[in-house]
Write a protein that holds these residues in place. Structure first.
Motif, mmCIF file in Angstrom:
data_model
loop_
_atom_site.group_PDB
_atom_site.id
_atom_site.type_symbol
_atom_site.label_atom_id
_atom_site.label_comp_id
_atom_site.label_asym_id
_atom_site.label_seq_id
_atom_site.Cartn_x
_atom_site.Cartn_y
_atom_site.Cartn_z
ATOM 1 N N VAL A 101 0.839 -1.198 0.000
ATOM 2 C CA VAL A 101 0.000 0.000 0.000
ATOM 3 C C VAL A 101 0.874 1.248 0.000
ATOM 4 O O VAL A 101 0.603 2.211 -0.716
ATOM 5 C CB VAL A 101 -0.948 -0.010 1.210
ATOM 6 C CG1 VAL A 101 -1.697 1.320 1.317
ATOM 7 C CG2 VAL A 101 -1.952 -1.157 1.092
ATOM 8 N N TRP A 102 1.938 1.249 0.787
ATOM 9 C CA TRP A 102 2.875 2.378 0.776
ATOM 10 C C TRP A 102 3.526 2.542 -0.598
ATOM 11 O O TRP A 102 3.789 3.657 -1.029
ATOM 12 C CB TRP A 102 3.963 2.160 1.815
ATOM 13 C CG TRP A 102 3.531 2.367 3.225
ATOM 14 C CD1 TRP A 102 2.374 2.936 3.658
ATOM 15 C CD2 TRP A 102 4.254 1.997 4.404
ATOM 16 N NE1 TRP A 102 2.322 2.935 5.029
ATOM 17 C CE2 TRP A 102 3.464 2.376 5.512
ATOM 18 C CE3 TRP A 102 5.477 1.376 4.632
ATOM 19 C CZ2 TRP A 102 3.866 2.154 6.833
ATOM 20 C CZ3 TRP A 102 5.884 1.156 5.939
ATOM 21 C CH2 TRP A 102 5.091 1.548 7.028
ATOM 22 N N LEU A 103 3.784 1.430 -1.258
ATOM 23 C CA LEU A 103 4.422 1.468 -2.571
ATOM 24 C C LEU A 103 3.578 2.222 -3.583
ATOM 25 O O LEU A 103 4.090 2.999 -4.399
ATOM 26 C CB LEU A 103 4.684 0.037 -3.047
ATOM 27 C CG LEU A 103 5.283 -0.144 -4.445
ATOM 28 C CD1 LEU A 103 6.689 0.446 -4.498
ATOM 29 C CD2 LEU A 103 5.305 -1.626 -4.815
ATOM 30 N N ASP A 104 2.256 2.011 -3.535
ATOM 31 C CA ASP A 104 1.342 2.655 -4.485
ATOM 32 C C ASP A 104 -0.006 2.859 -3.801
ATOM 33 O O ASP A 104 -0.930 2.069 -3.984
ATOM 34 C CB ASP A 104 1.186 1.787 -5.739
ATOM 35 C CG ASP A 104 0.303 2.434 -6.799
ATOM 36 O OD1 ASP A 104 -0.156 3.577 -6.587
ATOM 37 O OD2 ASP A 104 0.061 1.792 -7.843
ATOM 38 N N PRO A 105 -0.131 3.904 -2.978
ATOM 39 C CA PRO A 105 -1.377 4.099 -2.221
ATOM 40 C C PRO A 105 -2.616 4.193 -3.106
ATOM 41 O O PRO A 105 -3.668 3.630 -2.775
ATOM 42 C CB PRO A 105 -1.130 5.420 -1.470
ATOM 43 C CG PRO A 105 0.357 5.541 -1.390
ATOM 44 C CD PRO A 105 0.876 4.926 -2.666
ATOM 45 N N ALA A 106 -2.506 4.889 -4.217
ATOM 46 C CA ALA A 106 -3.678 5.063 -5.075
ATOM 47 C C ALA A 106 -4.091 3.755 -5.734
ATOM 48 O O ALA A 106 -5.275 3.412 -5.785
ATOM 49 C CB ALA A 106 -3.387 6.121 -6.137
ATOM 50 N N GLY A 107 -3.116 3.010 -6.249
ATOM 51 C CA GLY A 107 -3.443 1.783 -6.965
ATOM 52 C C GLY A 107 -3.706 0.595 -6.069
ATOM 53 O O GLY A 107 -4.488 -0.302 -6.426
ATOM 54 N N GLY A 112 -5.530 -3.415 -0.724
ATOM 55 C CA GLY A 112 -4.765 -3.682 0.490
ATOM 56 C C GLY A 112 -5.641 -3.647 1.723
ATOM 57 O O GLY A 112 -5.479 -4.482 2.636
ATOM 58 N N ALA A 113 -6.590 -2.701 1.790
ATOM 59 C CA ALA A 113 -7.507 -2.635 2.924
ATOM 60 C C ALA A 113 -8.372 -3.889 2.987
ATOM 61 O O ALA A 113 -8.613 -4.446 4.068
ATOM 62 C CB ALA A 113 -8.375 -1.387 2.817
ATOM 63 N N PHE A 114 -8.842 -4.342 1.830
ATOM 64 C CA PHE A 114 -9.647 -5.571 1.782
ATOM 65 C C PHE A 114 -8.834 -6.773 2.253
ATOM 66 O O PHE A 114 -9.315 -7.604 3.031
ATOM 67 C CB PHE A 114 -10.146 -5.793 0.349
ATOM 68 C CG PHE A 114 -10.931 -7.056 0.159
ATOM 69 C CD1 PHE A 114 -12.244 -7.153 0.582
ATOM 70 C CD2 PHE A 114 -10.354 -8.173 -0.454
ATOM 71 C CE1 PHE A 114 -12.977 -8.325 0.406
ATOM 72 C CE2 PHE A 114 -11.066 -9.339 -0.637
ATOM 73 C CZ PHE A 114 -12.389 -9.413 -0.210
ATOM 74 N N PHE A 119 -7.388 -10.720 6.564
ATOM 75 C CA PHE A 119 -6.420 -11.266 7.501
ATOM 76 C C PHE A 119 -6.922 -11.123 8.935
ATOM 77 O O PHE A 119 -6.756 -12.027 9.765
ATOM 78 C CB PHE A 119 -5.080 -10.532 7.364
ATOM 79 C CG PHE A 119 -4.243 -10.980 6.194
ATOM 80 C CD1 PHE A 119 -4.697 -11.917 5.282
ATOM 81 C CD2 PHE A 119 -2.973 -10.454 6.007
ATOM 82 C CE1 PHE A 119 -3.924 -12.327 4.204
ATOM 83 C CE2 PHE A 119 -2.171 -10.862 4.946
ATOM 84 C CZ PHE A 119 -2.657 -11.802 4.043
ATOM 85 N N TYR A 120 -7.514 -9.982 9.244
ATOM 86 C CA TYR A 120 -8.042 -9.718 10.581
ATOM 87 C C TYR A 120 -9.132 -10.731 10.930
ATOM 88 O O TYR A 120 -9.130 -11.319 12.019
ATOM 89 C CB TYR A 120 -8.588 -8.292 10.611
ATOM 90 C CG TYR A 120 -8.949 -7.753 11.961
ATOM 91 C CD1 TYR A 120 -7.983 -7.172 12.783
ATOM 92 C CD2 TYR A 120 -10.263 -7.792 12.416
ATOM 93 C CE1 TYR A 120 -8.318 -6.661 14.021
ATOM 94 C CE2 TYR A 120 -10.601 -7.281 13.658
ATOM 95 C CZ TYR A 120 -9.631 -6.721 14.461
ATOM 96 O OH TYR A 120 -9.967 -6.223 15.689
ATOM 97 N N TRP A 179 -7.261 -8.926 -4.057
ATOM 98 C CA TRP A 179 -8.713 -9.154 -4.031
ATOM 99 C C TRP A 179 -9.018 -10.654 -3.998
ATOM 100 O O TRP A 179 -9.856 -11.116 -3.211
ATOM 101 C CB TRP A 179 -9.389 -8.521 -5.249
ATOM 102 C CG TRP A 179 -9.504 -7.034 -5.223
ATOM 103 C CD1 TRP A 179 -8.856 -6.148 -6.036
ATOM 104 C CD2 TRP A 179 -10.324 -6.231 -4.359
ATOM 105 N NE1 TRP A 179 -9.210 -4.857 -5.731
ATOM 106 C CE2 TRP A 179 -10.113 -4.872 -4.713
ATOM 107 C CE3 TRP A 179 -11.208 -6.536 -3.333
ATOM 108 C CZ2 TRP A 179 -10.759 -3.818 -4.056
ATOM 109 C CZ3 TRP A 179 -11.853 -5.476 -2.670
ATOM 110 C CH2 TRP A 179 -11.629 -4.151 -3.038
ATOM 111 N N GLY A 180 -8.326 -11.409 -4.828
ATOM 112 C CA GLY A 180 -8.578 -12.850 -4.887
ATOM 113 C C GLY A 180 -8.145 -13.568 -3.616
ATOM 114 O O GLY A 180 -8.892 -14.396 -3.071
ATOM 115 N N PHE A 181 -6.948 -13.256 -3.129
ATOM 116 C CA PHE A 181 -6.456 -13.930 -1.925
ATOM 117 C C PHE A 181 -7.288 -13.545 -0.713
ATOM 118 O O PHE A 181 -7.584 -14.382 0.144
ATOM 119 C CB PHE A 181 -4.989 -13.575 -1.699
ATOM 120 C CG PHE A 181 -4.278 -14.478 -0.743
ATOM 121 C CD1 PHE A 181 -3.701 -15.668 -1.187
ATOM 122 C CD2 PHE A 181 -4.172 -14.154 0.599
ATOM 123 C CE1 PHE A 181 -3.044 -16.514 -0.306
ATOM 124 C CE2 PHE A 181 -3.511 -14.985 1.488
ATOM 125 C CZ PHE A 181 -2.948 -16.172 1.037
ATOM 126 N N GLY A 182 -7.680 -12.273 -0.650
ATOM 127 C CA GLY A 182 -8.523 -11.840 0.455
ATOM 128 C C GLY A 182 -9.851 -12.580 0.472
ATOM 129 O O GLY A 182 -10.346 -12.967 1.535
#
Length: 206
Positions: A101-107, A112-114, A119-120, A179-182
């Motif tokens: 996410v730090w690497l590319d916040p927009a993309g 990453g949040a999903f 994981f949570y 998206w898929g792994f999540g």
């Protein structure tokens, strides 16, 4: 899913190395913290724009994660050691997606949040099951000798590390892969809840 099949192969090697380290006076908690440090270094390296270079500390981190238990078994196990190990693992598993996410916040932000949400949820289902298993004195060593009860699932440690390696090799594919792994992590957590219902529903607590 694969962890139970590879443990009989890798455990003898790890245990042999763990005995060597224990004889040298290396403490299991030190190995755990070294592994965490390497994992956080991998996450920082990803965030700084070099995911390929992150592979080395990432893989060394997971080697340390396997060795700490072997060192403990060769010297002295403790409940705190097991606690420190699982906390370090969860921090590592969250840090690597954060690096992307730090690497590319927009993309990568939404995917990453999903992924982190999955994981949570998956981690909560795992730890909750472990608590109930401990309460009912359940034991298993199918995934190695652990301080906690480890339940199986569609996605386990091996699959997650393989996923992280793939992300480091093809970082431009982070979003669709996340998206898929999540989604599969949500399936894993949900299946663990169904298992807990089958095993513990109707079992009277003390």
């Amino acid at each position: 899913m694969i962890d139970a099949y590879i443990r009989p192969v890798i455990d003898p090697v790890l245990n042999a190395q763990g005995r060597v380290l224990a004889r040298l006076g290396v403490r299991a908690d030190a190995v755990t913290l070294a592994g965490l440090g390497l994992g956080l270094l991998a996450a920082a390296t990803i965030g700084l724009g070099a995911p390929g270079w992150a592979l080395l500390p990432l893989l060394l981190s997971r080697l340390a994660d396997g060795l700490d238990g072997a060192v403990a078994r060769a010297s002295r196990t403790s409940d705190f050691g097991g606690y420190l190990d699982i906390v370090s693992d969860f921090l590592f598993y969250g840090a690597i997606p954060m690096g992307f996410v730090w690497l590319d916040p927009a993309g990568n932000g939404a995917a990453g949040a999903f992924l982190l949400c999955s994981f949570y949820f998956n981690g909560a289902s795992f730890l909750g099951y472990a608590i109930l298993a401990e309460k009912h004195a359940m034991k298993t060593d199918a995934r190695g000798v652990k301080s906690l009860y480890f339940t199986g699932g569609l996605l386990e440690g091996f699959e997650t590390i393989a996923f992280f390696v793939i992300l480091c090799l093809w970082p431009d594919w982070f979003a669709p892969l996340a998206w898929g792994f999540g989604a599969l992590c949500f399936v894993t957590g949900a299946s663990r809840i169904l298992l807990a219902r089958r095993v513990f529903e109707g079992v009277k607590g003390e």
